[in-house]
Design an enzyme around this catalytic site. Sequence first.
Site, PDB file in Angstrom:
ATOM      1  N   GLU A  20      43.058 -10.588   0.236  1.00  0.00           N
ATOM      2  CA  GLU A  20      41.729 -10.296   0.784  1.00  0.00           C
ATOM      3  C   GLU A  20      41.439 -11.401   1.797  1.00  0.00           C
ATOM      4  O   GLU A  20      41.152 -12.534   1.423  1.00  0.00           O
ATOM      5  CB  GLU A  20      40.694 -10.265  -0.341  1.00  0.00           C
ATOM      6  N   CYS A  45      33.005 -13.459   3.677  1.00  0.00           N
ATOM      7  CA  CYS A  45      33.945 -12.702   4.509  1.00  0.00           C
ATOM      8  C   CYS A  45      33.325 -11.410   5.023  1.00  0.00           C
ATOM      9  O   CYS A  45      33.796 -10.829   6.000  1.00  0.00           O
ATOM     10  CB  CYS A  45      35.226 -12.408   3.737  1.00  0.00           C
TER      11      CYS A  45
END
Length: 437
Positions: free
Chosen positions: A203, A237
């Site tokens: 990720e 993020c």
Amino acid sequence: MAGTKALLTLENFINGKFVPCDSYIDSYDPSTGEVYCRVPNSGKEEIEAAVEAARAAFPGWSARSAQERSQVLHRLADLLEKSLEDLAQAESRDQGKTITLARTMDIPRSVQNFRFFASSILHHTSECTQMDHMGCLHYTVRTPVGVGVPPGVVNIVFGTGPRVGEALVSHPEVPLISFTGSQPTAERITQLSAPHCKKLSLELGGKNPAIIFEDANLEECIPTTVKSSFANQGEICLCTSRIFVQRSIYSEFLKKFVEATRMWKVGIPSDPLASMGALISKAHLEKVRSYIKKARAEGARILCGEGVDTLNLPARNQAGYFMLPTVITDIKDESCCMKEEIFGPVTCVVPFDSEEEVIQRANNVKYGLAATVWSSNVGRVHRVAKKLQSGLVWTNCWLIRELNLPFGGMKSSGIGREGAKDSYEFFTEIKTITIKH
């Protein structure tokens, strides 16, 4: 965990025990710039001990029923909830984020995750097919790949990426790697793990667009987009760092957005009125500031924030890693500020004309993690969401998660997905069994 009055000293947690280390790294309080903690500088020896402990614990733990493991996860959630305030204080001090964010999002979310997966593991089914003409029955079973809380099941080893990280990902007895972080680190992990054919879930970063059409509800859009741009100092993020606004409402949006951004208070993490705390480190603060310098050099305008407005902090926090939320405009799509992940409280606002144009521009980066679309036209929302190269698309909202559904990105934003079904499949190996009768 051991320590003195002045300085906290962390220890590794291996095989159910806290273990001291021969070497330590200084950890800084982002809100003051002072050393507040010493963290083990572990290496291959500590990784070897942790892997051996996990290997020894694996048979007994993996043989436990789903019901037993579910009870353990629920117990962990209870313990987290009981210690919520202490954990929130520790998270805020370590990360620089506001105590309010740690108290209302980080720790409660951890509790929610444990409870969710404690429940979901009880409801998975296997596949079964018949081949009567061959006298065969086929079915599948899933066997665990990794481990879960008696001694050896969970091990925590601190250290730097080049030392302890590389020792872990290249260890032949570590079958899979789940990593959240930067693309360069992910590339190194991939190189080191390739000879062992390890399973990877990566990720990575994002350069997430918000697309705001002229029929958007600005009363909801503006405060939400301020939050999506600057929450947790922009160190999420999923934060918005490129805002595309349809030209007919561009001036109105920009004026109101800057006004709302200036209301986003930067303060010490313990301030209950602070919307933003300190960035994670001095080096990262300098990196974020360097992007603003590059934007200025390219002729972009800084409408508020860094170098424009004044940041007022108590004397004790003057050396902390604080920065005002910053809005950049008059910037080209080719700028590094529009292409690269800054991971700080910085967002760029630019106009667009047509639906086709903005989709192309939104997709014109190497990342593809998340996007937001603001419009009251349901048909347009579906069209645009389908064409965006993003693993997640929020429409008329941001950061609403459903843990049953996949989470992850496209392109350089990562490999694999997280979620009930996806996590279950990643952390297990599937086996097909054929029975001939």
